[in-house]
Design a protein around this motif. Structure first.
Motif, PDB file in Angstrom:
ATOM      1  N   ALA A  44      -0.146   9.792  -1.157  1.00  0.00           N
ATOM      2  CA  ALA A  44      -0.424   9.751   0.280  1.00  0.00           C
ATOM      3  C   ALA A  44      -1.417   8.642   0.622  1.00  0.00           C
ATOM      4  O   ALA A  44      -1.236   7.917   1.613  1.00  0.00           O
ATOM      5  N   LEU A  45      -2.463   8.492  -0.191  1.00  0.00           N
ATOM      6  CA  LEU A  45      -3.455   7.427   0.043  1.00  0.00           C
ATOM      7  C   LEU A  45      -2.820   6.041  -0.075  1.00  0.00           C
ATOM      8  O   LEU A  45      -3.073   5.159   0.756  1.00  0.00           O
ATOM      9  N   LEU A  46      -2.020   5.855  -1.112  1.00  0.00           N
ATOM     10  CA  LEU A  46      -1.381   4.550  -1.310  1.00  0.00           C
ATOM     11  C   LEU A  46      -0.413   4.248  -0.172  1.00  0.00           C
ATOM     12  O   LEU A  46      -0.331   3.104   0.297  1.00  0.00           O
ATOM     13  N   ASP A  47       0.316   5.261   0.275  1.00  0.00           N
ATOM     14  CA  ASP A  47       1.235   5.069   1.388  1.00  0.00           C
ATOM     15  C   ASP A  47       0.476   4.647   2.649  1.00  0.00           C
ATOM     16  O   ASP A  47       0.875   3.729   3.350  1.00  0.00           O
ATOM     17  N   GLU A  48      -0.633   5.308   2.913  1.00  0.00           N
ATOM     18  CA  GLU A  48      -1.446   4.955   4.082  1.00  0.00           C
ATOM     19  C   GLU A  48      -2.021   3.544   3.934  1.00  0.00           C
ATOM     20  O   GLU A  48      -2.062   2.777   4.902  1.00  0.00           O
ATOM     21  N   ALA A  49      -2.449   3.192   2.732  1.00  0.00           N
ATOM     22  CA  ALA A  49      -3.000   1.854   2.501  1.00  0.00           C
ATOM     23  C   ALA A  49      -1.945   0.778   2.775  1.00  0.00           C
ATOM     24  O   ALA A  49      -2.238  -0.243   3.411  1.00  0.00           O
ATOM     25  N   LEU A  50      -0.717   1.005   2.319  1.00  0.00           N
ATOM     26  CA  LEU A  50       0.355   0.045   2.605  1.00  0.00           C
ATOM     27  C   LEU A  50       0.674   0.013   4.090  1.00  0.00           C
ATOM     28  O   LEU A  50       0.925  -1.039   4.657  1.00  0.00           O
ATOM     29  N   ARG A  51       0.673   1.169   4.718  1.00  0.00           N
ATOM     30  CA  ARG A  51       0.997   1.252   6.138  1.00  0.00           C
ATOM     31  C   ARG A  51       0.046   0.410   6.984  1.00  0.00           C
ATOM     32  O   ARG A  51       0.451  -0.252   7.930  1.00  0.00           O
ATOM     33  N   ILE A  52      -1.240   0.420   6.629  1.00  0.00           N
ATOM     34  CA  ILE A  52      -2.204  -0.329   7.435  1.00  0.00           C
ATOM     35  C   ILE A  52      -2.386  -1.767   6.952  1.00  0.00           C
ATOM     36  O   ILE A  52      -3.183  -2.498   7.507  1.00  0.00           O
ATOM     37  N   GLY A  53      -1.649  -2.156   5.911  1.00  0.00           N
ATOM     38  CA  GLY A  53      -1.625  -3.557   5.514  1.00  0.00           C
ATOM     39  C   GLY A  53      -2.585  -3.979   4.415  1.00  0.00           C
ATOM     40  O   GLY A  53      -2.858  -5.162   4.265  1.00  0.00           O
ATOM     41  N   ILE A  54      -3.100  -3.048   3.651  1.00  0.00           N
ATOM     42  CA  ILE A  54      -3.955  -3.424   2.522  1.00  0.00           C
ATOM     43  C   ILE A  54      -3.081  -4.063   1.444  1.00  0.00           C
ATOM     44  O   ILE A  54      -2.041  -3.525   1.081  1.00  0.00           O
ATOM     45  N   ALA A  55      -3.491  -5.215   0.955  1.00  0.00           N
ATOM     46  CA  ALA A  55      -2.730  -5.911  -0.077  1.00  0.00           C
ATOM     47  C   ALA A  55      -2.856  -5.181  -1.408  1.00  0.00           C
ATOM     48  O   ALA A  55      -3.939  -4.750  -1.789  1.00  0.00           O
ATOM     49  N   GLU A  77       8.479  12.359  -1.642  1.00  0.00           N
ATOM     50  CA  GLU A  77       8.625  11.835  -0.280  1.00  0.00           C
ATOM     51  C   GLU A  77       7.704  10.622  -0.080  1.00  0.00           C
ATOM     52  O   GLU A  77       8.113   9.600   0.450  1.00  0.00           O
ATOM     53  N   TYR A  78       6.459  10.751  -0.505  1.00  0.00           N
ATOM     54  CA  TYR A  78       5.526   9.628  -0.395  1.00  0.00           C
ATOM     55  C   TYR A  78       5.932   8.468  -1.301  1.00  0.00           C
ATOM     56  O   TYR A  78       5.788   7.302  -0.929  1.00  0.00           O
ATOM     57  N   ILE A  79       6.434   8.764  -2.481  1.00  0.00           N
ATOM     58  CA  ILE A  79       6.872   7.707  -3.401  1.00  0.00           C
ATOM     59  C   ILE A  79       8.014   6.916  -2.760  1.00  0.00           C
ATOM     60  O   ILE A  79       8.023   5.677  -2.800  1.00  0.00           O
ATOM     61  N   CYS A  80       8.963   7.600  -2.151  1.00  0.00           N
ATOM     62  CA  CYS A  80      10.060   6.907  -1.468  1.00  0.00           C
ATOM     63  C   CYS A  80       9.527   6.051  -0.320  1.00  0.00           C
ATOM     64  O   CYS A  80      10.006   4.934  -0.103  1.00  0.00           O
ATOM     65  N   SER A  81       8.547   6.558   0.384  1.00  0.00           N
ATOM     66  CA  SER A  81       7.932   5.781   1.458  1.00  0.00           C
ATOM     67  C   SER A  81       7.226   4.552   0.894  1.00  0.00           C
ATOM     68  O   SER A  81       7.289   3.462   1.484  1.00  0.00           O
ATOM     69  N   LEU A  82       6.567   4.713  -0.256  1.00  0.00           N
ATOM     70  CA  LEU A  82       5.916   3.563  -0.905  1.00  0.00           C
ATOM     71  C   LEU A  82       6.939   2.503  -1.264  1.00  0.00           C
ATOM     72  O   LEU A  82       6.714   1.309  -1.034  1.00  0.00           O
ATOM     73  N   TYR A  83       8.082   2.906  -1.827  1.00  0.00           N
ATOM     74  CA  TYR A  83       9.142   1.942  -2.157  1.00  0.00           C
ATOM     75  C   TYR A  83       9.587   1.204  -0.896  1.00  0.00           C
ATOM     76  O   TYR A  83       9.754  -0.017  -0.908  1.00  0.00           O
TER      77      TYR A  83
END
Length: 128
Positions: A44-55, A77-83
Motif C-alpha cells: 500500500a505504501l509503495l502504491d501510494e508513493a508511485l501514485r504521487i510521483g516518487i521516483a 490488489e496493490y501489487i497489480c496496481s504497482l505493476y
C-alpha cells in the motif's frame, strides 16, 4: 510515514529499504499474520508513493517485478496496481503479463479489471 507523503518530504532514498519488506524469505503458508500485514502495508505504501510521483530506484523496481506469489488478495490488489503504475511510467512489465492475465481471468482483482477495460485491452488480447 504514509501521512508524510502529503507533506512533500523526500522519500526517494527510503523506497529501496521499504521495498525489501515486500518479499519475506518464507513460504506463504509459514508467514505469521503480522508478516502478511507487513507485506500488505508495504504494498500500500509503495502504491501510494508511485501514485504521487516518487521516483523508484532500479533496485526497488526489480524487487517489485521479481517472481513471488501473494496468497493475500488485498496485497495482490496493490501489487497489480504497482505493476500498472510502473507501466504508466514506462517500465517494462512484460515479465508480469502471464500473471496479470491469470489474475484477470480469475476475477481476483477489481483494480486490474478496471485498469484493463480500456487502454490495456489490446495487450491482453495479444498475450492472452
Amino acid at each position: 510515514m504514509h501521512s508524510c507523503f502529503t507533506a512533500g518530504a523526500d522519500f526517494e532514498h527510503a523506497i529501496s529499504p521499504i521495498s525489501r519488506f515486500l518479499y519475506l524469505e518464507r513460504k506463504e503458508t509459514e508467514k505469521s499474520r503480522d508478516e502478511l500485514y507487513l507485506q500488505y502495508y508495504v504494498a500500500a505504501l509503495l502504491d501510494e508513493a508511485l501514485r504521487i510521483g516518487i521516483a523508484f530506484p532500479k533496485e526497488a523496481v526489480n524487487r517489485i517485478l521479481s517472481k513471488h506469489y501473494f496468497s493475500d488478495k488485498q496485497t495482490e490488489e496493490y501489487i497489480c496496481s504497482l505493476y500498472w503504475r510502473l507501466a504508466e511510467q514506462g517500465v517494462d512489465i512484460s515479465c508480469k503479463f502471464n500473471e496479470l492475465i491469470a489474475i484477470l481471468h480469475n476475477g481476483e482483482t477489481l483494480a486490474l479489471e478496471n485498469n484493463s477495460s480500456t487502454n490495456a485491452e489490446p495487450y491482453f488480447r495479444m498475450y492472452g
